[in-house]
Motif scaffolding. Structure first.
Motif, PDB file in Angstrom:
ATOM      1  N   GLU A  83      38.626  43.247  25.536  1.00 34.47           N
ATOM      2  CA  GLU A  83      37.843  43.612  26.714  1.00 34.47           C
ATOM      3  C   GLU A  83      38.529  44.665  27.563  1.00 34.47           C
ATOM      4  O   GLU A  83      37.895  45.597  28.054  1.00 34.47           O
ATOM      5  CB  GLU A  83      37.544  42.380  27.568  1.00 34.47           C
ATOM      6  CG  GLU A  83      36.847  42.713  28.881  1.00 34.47           C
ATOM      7  CD  GLU A  83      35.892  41.637  29.333  1.00 34.47           C
ATOM      8  OE1 GLU A  83      35.443  41.715  30.472  1.00 34.47           O
ATOM      9  OE2 GLU A  83      35.601  40.723  28.545  1.00 34.47           O
ATOM     10  N   PHE A  84      39.838  44.505  27.762  1.00 30.99           N
ATOM     11  CA  PHE A  84      40.555  45.430  28.644  1.00 30.99           C
ATOM     12  C   PHE A  84      41.256  46.546  27.869  1.00 30.99           C
ATOM     13  O   PHE A  84      41.935  47.378  28.470  1.00 30.99           O
ATOM     14  CB  PHE A  84      41.560  44.659  29.506  1.00 30.99           C
ATOM     15  CG  PHE A  84      40.915  43.683  30.451  1.00 30.99           C
ATOM     16  CD1 PHE A  84      39.891  44.080  31.294  1.00 30.99           C
ATOM     17  CD2 PHE A  84      41.323  42.366  30.494  1.00 30.99           C
ATOM     18  CE1 PHE A  84      39.292  43.183  32.173  1.00 30.99           C
ATOM     19  CE2 PHE A  84      40.733  41.458  31.365  1.00 30.99           C
ATOM     20  CZ  PHE A  84      39.714  41.870  32.194  1.00 30.99           C
ATOM     21  N   LEU A  96      36.099  36.585  37.792  1.00 28.29           N
ATOM     22  CA  LEU A  96      35.314  37.783  38.132  1.00 28.29           C
ATOM     23  C   LEU A  96      36.070  39.081  37.881  1.00 28.29           C
ATOM     24  O   LEU A  96      35.562  40.161  38.216  1.00 28.29           O
ATOM     25  CB  LEU A  96      34.889  37.719  39.602  1.00 28.29           C
ATOM     26  CG  LEU A  96      34.021  36.515  40.012  1.00 28.29           C
ATOM     27  CD1 LEU A  96      33.810  36.502  41.526  1.00 28.29           C
ATOM     28  CD2 LEU A  96      32.679  36.550  39.288  1.00 28.29           C
ATOM     29  N   ALA A  97      37.272  38.989  37.296  1.00 24.80           N
ATOM     30  CA  ALA A  97      38.151  40.155  37.172  1.00 24.80           C
ATOM     31  C   ALA A  97      37.487  41.304  36.407  1.00 24.80           C
ATOM     32  O   ALA A  97      37.079  41.127  35.259  1.00 24.80           O
ATOM     33  CB  ALA A  97      39.444  39.756  36.481  1.00 24.80           C
ATOM     34  N   PRO A  98      37.406  42.515  37.025  1.00 19.24           N
ATOM     35  CA  PRO A  98      36.823  43.667  36.331  1.00 19.24           C
ATOM     36  C   PRO A  98      37.859  44.480  35.555  1.00 19.24           C
ATOM     37  O   PRO A  98      37.496  45.389  34.816  1.00 19.24           O
ATOM     38  CB  PRO A  98      36.254  44.497  37.482  1.00 19.24           C
ATOM     39  CG  PRO A  98      37.179  44.210  38.618  1.00 19.24           C
ATOM     40  CD  PRO A  98      37.648  42.784  38.449  1.00 19.24           C
ATOM     41  N   SER A  99      39.158  44.163  35.740  1.00 17.66           N
ATOM     42  CA  SER A  99      40.206  44.949  35.083  1.00 17.66           C
ATOM     43  C   SER A  99      41.430  44.070  34.864  1.00 17.66           C
ATOM     44  O   SER A  99      41.553  42.974  35.419  1.00 17.66           O
ATOM     45  CB  SER A  99      40.600  46.156  35.945  1.00 17.66           C
ATOM     46  OG  SER A  99      41.226  45.718  37.142  1.00 17.66           O
ATOM     47  N   TRP A 117      43.341  43.444  38.113  1.00 11.85           N
ATOM     48  CA  TRP A 117      42.703  42.412  38.926  1.00 11.85           C
ATOM     49  C   TRP A 117      43.064  41.025  38.375  1.00 11.85           C
ATOM     50  O   TRP A 117      43.366  40.098  39.137  1.00 11.85           O
ATOM     51  CB  TRP A 117      41.189  42.629  38.919  1.00 11.85           C
ATOM     52  CG  TRP A 117      40.403  41.684  39.788  1.00 11.85           C
ATOM     53  CD1 TRP A 117      40.178  40.370  39.556  1.00 11.85           C
ATOM     54  CD2 TRP A 117      39.746  41.990  41.017  1.00 11.85           C
ATOM     55  NE1 TRP A 117      39.405  39.825  40.558  1.00 11.85           N
ATOM     56  CE2 TRP A 117      39.130  40.805  41.467  1.00 11.85           C
ATOM     57  CE3 TRP A 117      39.599  43.168  41.767  1.00 11.85           C
ATOM     58  CZ2 TRP A 117      38.382  40.750  42.646  1.00 11.85           C
ATOM     59  CZ3 TRP A 117      38.859  43.105  42.931  1.00 11.85           C
ATOM     60  CH2 TRP A 117      38.268  41.919  43.373  1.00 11.85           C
ATOM     61  N   LEU A 118      43.037  40.890  37.061  1.00 11.33           N
ATOM     62  CA  LEU A 118      43.380  39.612  36.442  1.00 11.33           C
ATOM     63  C   LEU A 118      44.830  39.240  36.723  1.00 11.33           C
ATOM     64  O   LEU A 118      45.141  38.071  37.014  1.00 11.33           O
ATOM     65  CB  LEU A 118      43.140  39.685  34.931  1.00 11.33           C
ATOM     66  CG  LEU A 118      43.467  38.412  34.139  1.00 11.33           C
ATOM     67  CD1 LEU A 118      42.626  37.231  34.622  1.00 11.33           C
ATOM     68  CD2 LEU A 118      43.257  38.643  32.643  1.00 11.33           C
ATOM     69  N   ARG A 135      35.868  34.211  30.458  1.00 11.79           N
ATOM     70  CA  ARG A 135      35.726  33.967  31.896  1.00 11.79           C
ATOM     71  C   ARG A 135      35.365  32.513  32.195  1.00 11.79           C
ATOM     72  O   ARG A 135      35.695  31.985  33.272  1.00 11.79           O
ATOM     73  CB  ARG A 135      34.676  34.909  32.491  1.00 11.79           C
ATOM     74  CG  ARG A 135      35.065  36.386  32.385  1.00 11.79           C
ATOM     75  CD  ARG A 135      33.987  37.313  32.918  1.00 11.79           C
ATOM     76  NE  ARG A 135      34.295  38.695  32.603  1.00 11.79           N
ATOM     77  CZ  ARG A 135      35.084  39.482  33.350  1.00 11.79           C
ATOM     78  NH1 ARG A 135      35.607  39.000  34.473  1.00 11.79           N
ATOM     79  NH2 ARG A 135      35.326  40.730  32.991  1.00 11.79           N
TER      80      ARG A 135
END
Length: 391
Positions: free
Chosen positions: A29-30, A84-87, A90-91, A154
């Motif tokens: 994902e990242f 909810l982490a978008p990056s 953020w995680l 998530r």
């Protein structure tokens, strides 16, 4: 109270074990390399270790229950942020927030046992908490793997938020306050620095803490390398973490139950010697097996480490109570410093040393063996020192 303290102790390991099956999903994902994902474990453990120095101290000053409830509220916030982490950044920030709060239940729970019980009864009570505590590493990777397969990674963090919310509710409704106002220590930062300095200079306290922390380091090699070991060594899917974790946890639960039973019949020293013997034998045989096996396979690849976790769980309650007994008037601070030593070691190993053993199970077992050997030498040196200098 034992069940609630066991549930609180489960929060921290669940935060590690439930998301281990998500490592591959996080890479995809990242779009980060495999070596970057363990940083989510490393930063969590670093924050966890740093905050352990304050959990017990704050509970000594403000009471056990308020600090636990406040920490759970912070943990829920961090779990929602992670979900909810978008990056990746953020995680990582969310994992820091989780780390700052996850250890309160475990550390303060030890102090609460010390508040209520002494001697053999305290060791038995802590052993029973360890039994409940060990349910988490067994169930967390199984539940986490299934959630990831069905709903995505998530969902794991939403599940952790729900677990913390349930624990918070039970604490508010059922958990008694074990430290009356008359026994609380004023929160004075200068005095805190002085008390920490005294503990750091206490050779028996720090020596036993380091010996126990080395065993946590051995466990960190085993846990931190689990995603790579399961996926690439055993060639199993992300939903198969139970293959490794169930034997490890069964071993730990049997060891904790044995400790609770044997404390009635054997002395502390006998239990500690047996536990070290079991861990050393396990690591030696495991290293020999991995050195001789063309390709590690079930069942020995997962059964042999279970004897290590049995020995560790047998030893933990006895040694923990002996360490806290060194400073009975500051049990909260002592539990915090002990936890800091353990989790700093776990953080160093799991976040930064584990990549060195990725794809090399023999290196993993050899690292575990070295940690156990160093711990055993440290412990028995302390015993010889105490025998020569009884004062």
């Amino acid at each position: 109270m034992v069940l609630i303290l066991g549930l609180l102790a489960c929060v921290a390991p669940a935060t590690i074990d439930a998301y281990l099956p998500a490592f591959s999903a996080l890479e995809r994902e990242f779009q980060v390399p495999p070596e970057s994902v363990p940083q989510t474990l490393g930063v969590y453990m670093s924050a966890y270790a740093a905050m352990l120095l304050l959990h017990g101290t704050l509970s000594d000053a403000w009471g056990r229950k308020p600090v636990i409830v406040a920490s759970l509220a912070v943990y829920i916030t961090g779990s929602v942020m992670a979900a909810l982490a978008p990056s990746m950044d953020w995680l990582l920030a969310a994992r820091v927030l989780q780390g700052l709060s996850a250890g309160a239940g475990l550390v303060i729970g030890q102090a609460m046992v010390r508040d209520c019980y002494q001697g053999e009864q305290a060791q038995r009570t802590l052993s029973y908490i360890v039994v409940v505590f060990n349910v988490s590493p067994a169930l967390a990777p199984i539940v986490g793997g299934q959630l990831i397969a069905l709903l995505g990674w998530r969902a794991v963090f939403w599940m952790l938020a729900a677990l913390a919310a349930a624990a918070c509710y039970l604490c508010l409704r059922r958990l008694p306050e074990t430290l009356p106002s008359s026994k609380r220590q004023p929160l004075a930062w200068r005095q805190l620095r002085s008390d920490i300095g005294q503990l750091l200079g206490d050779v028996p306290f720090m020596g036993m803490s380091v010996a126990l922390s080395l065993l946590i380091g051995a466990q960190a090699f085993l846990i931190g390398a689990a995603p790579d070991f399961i996926s690439h060594t055993l060639n199993l899917p992300e939903t198969a973490f139970a293959v490794l974790f169930v034997p490890l946890v069964v071993g730990a639960m049997l060891g904790a139950l044995a400790s609770a039973h044997l404390v009635r019949h054997w002395g502390d020293i006998t239990i500690i010697r047996c536990a070290y013997g079991l861990m050393l034998a396990s690591c030696l045989v495991y290293t020999g097996y991995l050195a001789s096996a063309w390709h590690p396979a079930l069942p020995w690849a997962v059964l042999l480490p279970a004897f290590f976790t049995a020995g560790l769980a047998m030893l933990m309650p006895v040694v923990t109570m002996r360490i806290l007994a060194q400073v009975p008037s500051r049990a909260g601070l002592a539990a915090s410093l002990l936890g800091f030593c353990q989790m700093s070691t776990f953080s160093l190993v799991s976040g930064w040393l584990v990549p060195w053993v990725y794809g090399q199970p023999l290196r993993m077992s050899a690292a575990m063996l070295i940690c156990v050997l160093l711990s055993a030498v440290s412990w028995f040196w302390l015993q010889l020192r105490a025998d020569r200098c009884p004062s």
